[in-house]
Design an enzyme around this catalytic site. Structure first.
Site, PDB file in Angstrom:
ATOM      1  N   THR A  29      10.007  34.083  -8.329  1.00 54.85           N
ATOM      2  CA  THR A  29      10.253  34.567  -6.975  1.00 54.85           C
ATOM      3  C   THR A  29      11.354  33.705  -6.348  1.00 54.85           C
ATOM      4  OG1 THR A  29       9.142  35.174  -4.902  1.00 54.85           O
ATOM      5  CG2 THR A  29       8.438  33.119  -5.899  1.00 54.85           C
ATOM      6  N   ASN A  30      11.495  33.726  -5.022  1.00 56.88           N
ATOM      7  CA  ASN A  30      12.493  32.886  -4.347  1.00 56.88           C
ATOM      8  C   ASN A  30      11.891  32.317  -3.061  1.00 56.88           C
ATOM      9  OD1 ASN A  30      13.067  34.778  -2.056  1.00 56.88           O
ATOM     10  ND2 ASN A  30      13.649  36.096  -3.766  1.00 56.88           N
ATOM     11  N   HIS A  31      12.683  31.557  -2.310  1.00 48.71           N
ATOM     12  CA  HIS A  31      12.147  30.814  -1.163  1.00 48.71           C
ATOM     13  C   HIS A  31      12.081  31.603   0.143  1.00 48.71           C
ATOM     14  CE1 HIS A  31      11.834  27.062  -3.294  1.00 48.71           C
ATOM     15  NE2 HIS A  31      13.089  27.170  -3.712  1.00 48.71           N
ATOM     16  N   SER A  32      12.312  32.895   0.103  1.00 50.51           N
ATOM     17  CA  SER A  32      12.280  33.680   1.346  1.00 50.51           C
ATOM     18  C   SER A  32      10.906  33.611   2.014  1.00 50.51           C
ATOM     19  CB  SER A  32      12.617  35.146   1.036  1.00 50.51           C
ATOM     20  OG  SER A  32      12.374  35.935   2.172  1.00 50.51           O
ATOM     21  N   ALA A  96      14.684  39.408   0.500  1.00 49.33           N
ATOM     22  CA  ALA A  96      15.402  38.704  -0.568  1.00 49.33           C
ATOM     23  C   ALA A  96      14.868  39.251  -1.893  1.00 49.33           C
ATOM     24  CB  ALA A  96      15.179  37.208  -0.465  1.00 49.33           C
TER      25      ALA A  96
END
Ligand code: C5P
Length: 221
Positions: A29-32, A96
């Site tokens: 995943t990502n930091h959104s 994101a």
């Protein structure tokens, strides 16, 4: 802005990260955080719009008066967005989205060995680009761009390639901008080439600024 100046308009807002499974217990995943999209959904509903918020996994409460649809992966988000293709007047794509997903999801948990592990990725659909292709006359499409380099040039290019009405570009290298933060620093670039820079401001205030820009593009002054 306490008036119901967006009454009669239907908004689809996407927010948060997406999550792509590797095996039954792991994902990338990502930091959104989802804060920007949730702020937009909250303000649009307050201002009288009908709002559907299509959200990846976040820890945020659903804003009052907003209909929230939870999704996990980019493919799930794609489907939920496309289900509103006819319904919406405005699409704001602040999620994101993961551009890639593991080519195959392992059925069983991947066991560790002595050596390295390589995972092959495949492209996810570009939701915004697809919306740009399908958007009808009068529908407004707003994208976001988050970059660590070449921000303005990349953002300008996206307005064209994705057929956007405007893009909100945030510079991830600046303190107080981008993921997790309650503030943002952005440049908005529209399809006419107008460029407006905004200094550090709370995401909630920026949400109103973005909504005002949409309102003016719709000729609702
Ligand atoms: O090309 P890039 O991913 O940087 O563009 C960012 C914009 O495109 C964001 O508005 C994001 O929500 C959207 N996007 C999308 N589907 C993807 C990738 C990005 O809708 N697969």
């Amino acid at each position: 802005n306490s008036s119901k100046d967006l009454a009669g308009l239907k908004f689809v807002v996407t927010a948060g990260p997406t999550r792509e499974s590797i095996d039954p217990v792991r994902y990338i995943t990502n930091h959104s955080s989802g804060k920007m999209g949730y702020a937009i959904a909250e303000r649009a509903a307050k201002r009288g719009a009908e709002v559907v918020l299509i959200s990846g996994p976040t820890h945020l409460p659903t804003p009052p008066g907003v209909q929230r649809i939870d999704v996990i992966s980019t493919n799930d988000m794609y489907e939920a967005v496309m289900n509103h293709l006819e319904w919406a007047d405005v699409f704001i794509k602040s999620a994101a989205v993961a551009d890639y997903r593991p080519k195959a999801v392992a059925v069983n948990k991947i066991k560790k060995g002595e050596g390295d592990l390589t995972i092959e990725f495949t492209r996810n659909p570009d939701i915004l680009k697809e919306l740009g292709k399908r958007k009808r006359n009068g529908q407004i499409l707003v994208g976001f761009a988050a970059e660590t380099q070449g921000l303005i040039a990349n953002a300008k290019a996206k307005v064209e390639t994705k057929n956007l009405d405007f893009i909100v570009a945030n510079d991830l290298t600046k303190e107080g901008a981008g993921f997790q933060s309650d503030t943002n620093i952005v440049t908005m670039i529209d399809k006419y080439g107008n460029m407006e820079h905004y200094d550090l401001m709370p995401k909630k205030e920026l949400a109103d600024t973005i909504l005002n820009k949409i309102k003016s593009l719709l000729g609702r002054e």
